[in-house]
Design a protein around this motif. Structure first.
Motif, PDB file in Angstrom:
ATOM      1  N   LEU A  23      32.448   8.224  55.247  1.00  0.00           N
ATOM      2  CA  LEU A  23      33.414   7.046  55.367  1.00  0.00           C
ATOM      3  C   LEU A  23      34.980   7.605  54.868  1.00  0.00           C
ATOM      4  O   LEU A  23      35.923   6.787  55.367  1.00  0.00           O
ATOM      5  CB  LEU A  23      32.892   6.139  54.092  1.00  0.00           C
ATOM      6  N   LEU A 103      24.203  -4.087  47.335  1.00  0.00           N
ATOM      7  CA  LEU A 103      23.178  -3.076  46.848  1.00  0.00           C
ATOM      8  C   LEU A 103      22.602  -3.377  45.672  1.00  0.00           C
ATOM      9  O   LEU A 103      21.437  -3.176  45.612  1.00  0.00           O
ATOM     10  CB  LEU A 103      24.032  -1.556  46.735  1.00  0.00           C
TER      11      LEU A 103
ATOM     12  N   THR B  12      20.675   2.771  49.272  1.00  0.00           N
ATOM     13  CA  THR B  12      22.117   3.309  49.293  1.00  0.00           C
ATOM     14  C   THR B  12      22.607   3.744  50.392  1.00  0.00           C
ATOM     15  O   THR B  12      23.983   3.460  50.692  1.00  0.00           O
ATOM     16  CB  THR B  12      21.976   4.628  48.167  1.00  0.00           C
ATOM     17  N   LEU B  13      21.950   4.430  51.210  1.00  0.00           N
ATOM     18  CA  LEU B  13      22.402   4.815  52.621  1.00  0.00           C
ATOM     19  C   LEU B  13      22.849   3.770  53.401  1.00  0.00           C
ATOM     20  O   LEU B  13      23.857   3.503  54.013  1.00  0.00           O
ATOM     21  CB  LEU B  13      21.505   5.653  53.341  1.00  0.00           C
ATOM     22  N   PHE B  14      22.084   2.537  53.368  1.00  0.00           N
ATOM     23  CA  PHE B  14      22.346   1.462  53.994  1.00  0.00           C
ATOM     24  C   PHE B  14      23.499   0.664  53.574  1.00  0.00           C
ATOM     25  O   PHE B  14      24.411   0.164  54.412  1.00  0.00           O
ATOM     26  CB  PHE B  14      21.244   0.383  53.908  1.00  0.00           C
ATOM     27  N   SER B  15      23.654   0.658  52.209  1.00  0.00           N
ATOM     28  CA  SER B  15      24.908  -0.064  51.791  1.00  0.00           C
ATOM     29  C   SER B  15      26.261   0.875  51.884  1.00  0.00           C
ATOM     30  O   SER B  15      27.365   0.165  52.280  1.00  0.00           O
ATOM     31  CB  SER B  15      24.863  -0.100  50.254  1.00  0.00           C
ATOM     32  N   ILE B  16      26.178   1.966  52.014  1.00  0.00           N
ATOM     33  CA  ILE B  16      27.145   2.872  52.527  1.00  0.00           C
ATOM     34  C   ILE B  16      27.436   2.442  54.005  1.00  0.00           C
ATOM     35  O   ILE B  16      28.803   2.470  54.137  1.00  0.00           O
ATOM     36  CB  ILE B  16      26.964   4.458  52.276  1.00  0.00           C
ATOM     37  N   VAL B  18      27.184  -0.467  55.452  1.00  0.00           N
ATOM     38  CA  VAL B  18      27.614  -1.867  55.224  1.00  0.00           C
ATOM     39  C   VAL B  18      29.049  -1.582  55.155  1.00  0.00           C
ATOM     40  O   VAL B  18      29.913  -2.355  55.486  1.00  0.00           O
ATOM     41  CB  VAL B  18      26.752  -2.630  54.584  1.00  0.00           C
ATOM     42  N   ILE B  19      29.074  -0.708  53.854  1.00  0.00           N
ATOM     43  CA  ILE B  19      30.629  -0.693  53.359  1.00  0.00           C
ATOM     44  C   ILE B  19      31.617  -0.118  54.579  1.00  0.00           C
ATOM     45  O   ILE B  19      32.967  -0.451  54.699  1.00  0.00           O
ATOM     46  CB  ILE B  19      30.753   0.179  52.070  1.00  0.00           C
ATOM     47  N   GLY B  20      31.065   0.846  55.144  1.00  0.00           N
ATOM     48  CA  GLY B  20      31.832   1.492  56.294  1.00  0.00           C
ATOM     49  C   GLY B  20      32.338   0.470  57.379  1.00  0.00           C
ATOM     50  O   GLY B  20      33.306   0.687  57.912  1.00  0.00           O
ATOM     51  N   CYS B  33      28.909   4.259  61.542  1.00  0.00           N
ATOM     52  CA  CYS B  33      28.283   3.532  60.451  1.00  0.00           C
ATOM     53  C   CYS B  33      27.013   2.920  60.604  1.00  0.00           C
ATOM     54  O   CYS B  33      26.017   2.760  60.018  1.00  0.00           O
ATOM     55  CB  CYS B  33      29.108   2.824  59.633  1.00  0.00           C
ATOM     56  N   LEU B  36      24.237   5.088  60.926  1.00  0.00           N
ATOM     57  CA  LEU B  36      23.715   5.557  59.601  1.00  0.00           C
ATOM     58  C   LEU B  36      22.960   4.540  59.037  1.00  0.00           C
ATOM     59  O   LEU B  36      21.771   4.661  58.505  1.00  0.00           O
ATOM     60  CB  LEU B  36      24.928   5.678  58.421  1.00  0.00           C
TER      61      LEU B  36
END
Lengths: 166, 111
Positions: A23, A103, B12-16, B18-20, B33, B36
């Motif tokens: 990111l 999350l 956690t990986l999924f939310s990262i 989503v944020i990306g 992303c 990911l």
């Protein structure tokens, strides 16, 4: 703490740190390289779960084929790293808040699900991840989807050529 | 290993991912992303497969309960490979037309 737990936590930390680096890297090529590290960490998790076939396929297909395709496209386009205009800080902040609350919501949901409490995962044992049972299941119960996926690949290939031509 | 640890890791990986998708503007990074997120789902499917197999493992060590999830993961990888080839072709075409991979230029449907 035994060896399996140490391996699990090390691989998890490795995967999460690499995913965060995907990111925050400014250069797209660095993002691709970090994503390859995420895929290697996930393959390590598959090996820990004794899903050996999926571990090898994950490395070959994802880290080997898909990420090389990404690298090719990035190098073809010659994207300058500071050419990409950044979103405003407010939008970034809102995005991080939205993802973080997503999350938190999911973790709260999982925490109060009673069916999942006390269940454990079988590590390093079991035969279902080996290639022999998987091949048997793939060519007996799932032979029709397997053949249909070849048609999917053919249509994807024709589509990519037609879109990329011109 | 409790299943909850795997669920937290995959969330956690999924939310990262989503944020990306929400914060980046480069179309290629957004696409990465999405990959990911697909991988987080794959890992969770394999963990659940081993959870169900582990329950049956004590009585029958060669039972194949839970093998369907691993076949699903295989098909998800197949579909992801096809999707990436078409998606990257679309991104290359977009770059050829607009000389940029900024997703904010793709707002012609807005008006």
């Amino acid at each position: 703490m035994n060896t399996l737990e140490i391996l699990f936590y090390a691989l998890s930390a490795f995967a999460i740190v690499s995913a965060v680096m995907v990111l925050i890297s400014k250069n797209p090529i660095h993002s691709v390289l970090w994503l390859i590290l995420v895929f290697f960490a996930i393959s390590g998790h598959y090996i820990l779960l004794n899903a050996q076939f999926l571990a090898i396929v994950n490395i070959i297909v994802y880290a080997g084929a898909i990420m090389v395709l990404f690298l090719f496209v990035i190098m073809l386009m010659n994207v300058k790293k500071d050419k990409e205009p950044q979103k405003q800080n407010l939008i970034k902040f809102i995005g991080v808040i939205a993802g973080g609350s997503f999350l938190t919501l999911l973790i709260a949901l999982v925490k109060q699900t009673s069916q999942l409490q006390g269940k454990t995962v079988l590590l390093k044992e079991g035969t279902i991840g080996l290639i022999h049972p998987l091949g048997k299941a793939l060519f007996s119960d799932y032979v029709v989807p397997f053949e249909i996926s070849s048609v999917l690949f053919l249509s994807a290939m024709v589509g990519a050529v037609i879109i990329g031509k011109k | 290993m409790p299943i909850l640890n795997y669920i937290y890791l995959c969330l956690t990986l999924f939310s990262i991912g989503v944020i990306g998708v929400l914060v980046r503007r480069n179309a290629i990074i957004v696409f990465m992303c999405i990959e990911l997120m697909l991988n987080a789902v794959n890992l969770l499917l394999v963990a659940f497969s081993k959870m169900y197999n582990g329950a049956a493992f004590a009585n029958a060590p060669t039972s194949t309960i839970g093998i369907d999830a691993q076949i699903f993961v295989f098909f998800i990888m197949v579909v992801a490979a096809a999707e990436v080839s078409v998606g990257l072709a679309i991104i290359v075409m977009m770059y050829r037309n607009t000389h940029s991979v900024d997703i904010n230029f793709l707002n012609r449907l807005k008006n």
